[in-house]
Design a protein around this motif. Structure first.
Motif, short mmCIF file in Angstrom:
data_model
loop_
_atom_site.label_atom_id
_atom_site.label_comp_id
_atom_site.label_asym_id
_atom_site.label_seq_id
_atom_site.Cartn_x
_atom_site.Cartn_y
_atom_site.Cartn_z
N ALA A 249 -3.38 7.86 1.18
CA ALA A 249 -2.00 8.32 1.29
C ALA A 249 -1.53 8.37 2.73
N ARG A 250 -2.36 8.92 3.62
CA ARG A 250 -1.95 9.05 5.02
C ARG A 250 -1.82 7.69 5.70
N MET A 251 -2.72 6.77 5.36
CA MET A 251 -2.69 5.46 6.01
C MET A 251 -1.52 4.61 5.53
N SER A 252 -0.88 4.98 4.42
CA SER A 252 0.26 4.21 3.92
C SER A 252 1.59 4.72 4.45
N PHE A 253 1.54 5.69 5.36
CA PHE A 253 2.77 6.28 5.90
C PHE A 253 3.55 5.25 6.73
N ALA A 254 4.84 5.16 6.46
CA ALA A 254 5.78 4.35 7.25
C ALA A 254 5.39 2.88 7.34
N THR A 255 4.77 2.35 6.30
CA THR A 255 4.30 0.96 6.37
C THR A 255 5.45 -0.04 6.47
N GLU A 256 6.57 0.23 5.80
CA GLU A 256 7.69 -0.71 5.88
C GLU A 256 8.24 -0.77 7.30
N LEU A 257 8.30 0.36 7.96
CA LEU A 257 8.78 0.39 9.34
C LEU A 257 7.80 -0.32 10.26
N ILE A 258 6.51 -0.05 10.07
CA ILE A 258 5.49 -0.66 10.93
C ILE A 258 5.39 -2.16 10.69
N ASP A 259 5.66 -2.60 9.45
CA ASP A 259 5.64 -4.04 9.15
C ASP A 259 6.52 -4.84 10.10
N ALA A 260 7.63 -4.23 10.50
CA ALA A 260 8.58 -4.94 11.37
C ALA A 260 7.97 -5.31 12.71
N SER A 261 6.91 -4.60 13.10
CA SER A 261 6.27 -4.89 14.39
C SER A 261 5.24 -6.01 14.28
N GLY A 262 4.93 -6.45 13.06
CA GLY A 262 3.89 -7.46 12.88
C GLY A 262 2.52 -6.86 12.63
N VAL A 263 2.46 -5.53 12.44
CA VAL A 263 1.23 -4.84 12.07
C VAL A 263 1.41 -4.37 10.63
N HIS A 264 0.54 -4.82 9.74
CA HIS A 264 0.75 -4.61 8.31
C HIS A 264 -0.41 -3.80 7.72
N MET A 265 -0.13 -2.54 7.41
CA MET A 265 -1.12 -1.67 6.80
C MET A 265 -0.95 -1.71 5.29
N ARG A 266 -2.04 -1.97 4.57
CA ARG A 266 -2.00 -2.00 3.12
C ARG A 266 -2.98 -0.94 2.61
N SER A 267 -2.40 0.15 2.07
CA SER A 267 -3.21 1.31 1.72
C SER A 267 -2.70 1.98 0.45
N SER A 268 -2.25 1.17 -0.52
CA SER A 268 -1.80 1.75 -1.78
C SER A 268 -2.06 0.76 -2.90
N MET A 269 -2.25 1.28 -4.11
CA MET A 269 -2.46 0.42 -5.26
C MET A 269 -1.18 -0.31 -5.64
N GLU A 270 -0.03 0.29 -5.33
CA GLU A 270 1.24 -0.36 -5.65
C GLU A 270 1.40 -1.69 -4.92
N GLY A 271 0.77 -1.80 -3.73
CA GLY A 271 0.94 -3.01 -2.95
C GLY A 271 -0.07 -4.11 -3.25
N VAL A 272 -1.04 -3.82 -4.11
CA VAL A 272 -2.05 -4.84 -4.44
C VAL A 272 -1.37 -5.99 -5.19
N GLY A 273 -1.60 -7.19 -4.73
CA GLY A 273 -0.97 -8.35 -5.36
C GLY A 273 0.31 -8.77 -4.68
N ALA A 274 0.78 -7.98 -3.72
CA ALA A 274 1.98 -8.34 -2.94
C ALA A 274 1.52 -8.69 -1.53
N PRO A 275 1.48 -9.96 -1.17
CA PRO A 275 0.84 -10.35 0.09
C PRO A 275 1.74 -10.22 1.30
#
Length: 385
Positions: free
Chosen positions: A92-118
């Motif tokens: 849960a903690r590692m999935s914080f603000a992932t959409e915002l961080i994605d914009a920087s080119g650093v992509h954290m994947r730490s949830s079951m909801e995101g499995v299968g979405a590359p």
């Protein structure tokens, strides 16, 4: 001439971990310095980190700062980064603000909801789909996905089904899977946390069939289960069982058709570790042991009788001795069960008998004097009430 996409595969940083009470943050910082240098020198396009970024769900502040600084430095190289959480991390903690961080080119994947979405990253040959599968707690995954079977194979098998389903809709797309799991055929170390709770801990390597590269985390030794399925191992040794492991990261190339090759880059060793054994006088005096004076050491003494103050004496020659074990040659002196009744016996005699039974040698004059002093103090305190 076409240029392949170059990946750096690493895992199991365990930031914030100690080694037998020795703080490892400086050593971890040095290794991550080298990792960033390797990104520069090897022309890495994407860094993939396969879990266990921290050593515990609530990491110390200094570990968080080191992680933050390292991600910023990776970003500054121009490389992209894809990371997943491991069994030591808080999903849960590692999935914080992932959409915002994605914009920087650093992509954290730490949830079951995101499995299968590359995370899709393009190069001159087209797209590469990076699928992050964080560590899946089997029972949590079973309820989340309404699975009928229990255990790691069922949870990870379903995750890979989601990956293949998405990949089937992307013809011609190359694929990389990040996964934190214990894959059958891998060799464990003493420092990995057991993940057998919730069903079988092992998953078959065949789960990763059909992807161009599977970047694995969890096991701390580098391992090649197949050309396309590899563990990078931890960049530092975290147990004495890892003394012979070569630490570092995989540099992986993907060309237009998929996996083009992989080469291992060694990480620096801030302090070597070793396990040594022998009688204490030999360890202290024989010249051959001199080469271990700078190592972190696990020392096993084989003296027939336990020496007095062994760790203090050993640390005069081996200042980084951390663990002391005893394995007397021939099994040591016979350990007789303590069956003598103590009622009515002098306290000094009881203590002396216990010490002799425990270590196979009688108390010394100095120890006897200490016992006398302790007994007298106890009697004085009892007499004062």
């Amino acid at each position: 001439m076409s240029t392949p996409m170059r990946l750096l595969h690493t895992s199991d940083w365990h930031l914030g971990r100690s080694f037998h009470r020795e703080n490892l943050l400086d050593a971890q910082s040095r290794v991550l310095d080298h990792l960033v240098e390797t990104i520069h020198t090897e022309g890495v396009d994407v860094v993939v980190v396969a879990g266990d970024l921290y050593d515990r769900a609530l990491p110390p502040v200094d570990a968080v700062r080191l992680f933050d600084r390292t991600l910023a430095r990776i970003h500054a190289t121009g490389a992209r980064a894809v990371l997943i959480s491991g069994n030591h991390d808080s999903m849960a903690r590692m999935s914080f603000a992932t959409e915002l961080i994605d914009a920087s080119g650093v992509h954290m994947r730490s949830s079951m909801e995101g499995v299968g979405a590359p995370v899709v990253i393009d190069d001159e040959h087209g797209p590469v789909a990076f699928y992050g599968i964080p560590y899946l707690e089997p029972e949590i995954a079973r309820h989340h996905w309404h699975l009928t079977e229990r255990g790691h194979p069922a949870a990870l098998g379903h995750a890979m089904d989601l990956v293949r389903e998405d990949l089937a809709g992307r013809p011609g797309t190359r694929s990389v899977v990040l996964s934190h799991a214990f894959v059958t055929g891998g060799e464990p170390s003493d420092s990995e946390r057991d993940i057998s709770v919730g069903g079988a801990s092992h998953v078959p390597r065949s789960l990763y069939d059909g992807v161009d590269y599977a970047a694995l985390g969890h096991l701390h030794g580098r391992q090649t289960l197949s050309e396309a399925v590899r563990y990078s191992g931890s960049p530092l040794a975290y147990s004495f069982s890892e003394e012979d492991q070569v630490k570092g990261y995989w540099i992986v190339d993907l060309d237009a058709s998929g996996l083009a090759g992989a080469e291992f880059v060694r990480a620096p060793v801030p302090r070597a570790l070793a396990r040594i054994r022998g009688r204490i006088e030999d360890l202290l005096n024989e010249p051959g042991w001199e080469r271990f004076t700078g190592h972190w050491l696990q020392i096993t003494l084989t003296d027939p009788r336990r020496p007095a103050q062994p760790m203090d004496r050993l640390r005069e020659r081996f200042p980084h001795a951390l663990v002391l074990d005893f394995a007397p040659e021939g099994g040591g002196p016979e350990r007789r069960p303590v069956t003598t009744k103590i009622a009515g016996r002098d306290e000094r005699a009881v203590v002396a008998d216990f010490v002799e039974w425990a270590r196979g040698a009688p108390v010394s004059e100095e120890e006897s004097a200490l016992v006398d002093t302790a007994v007298e103090k106890i009697r004085l305190q009892e007499g004062g009430h």
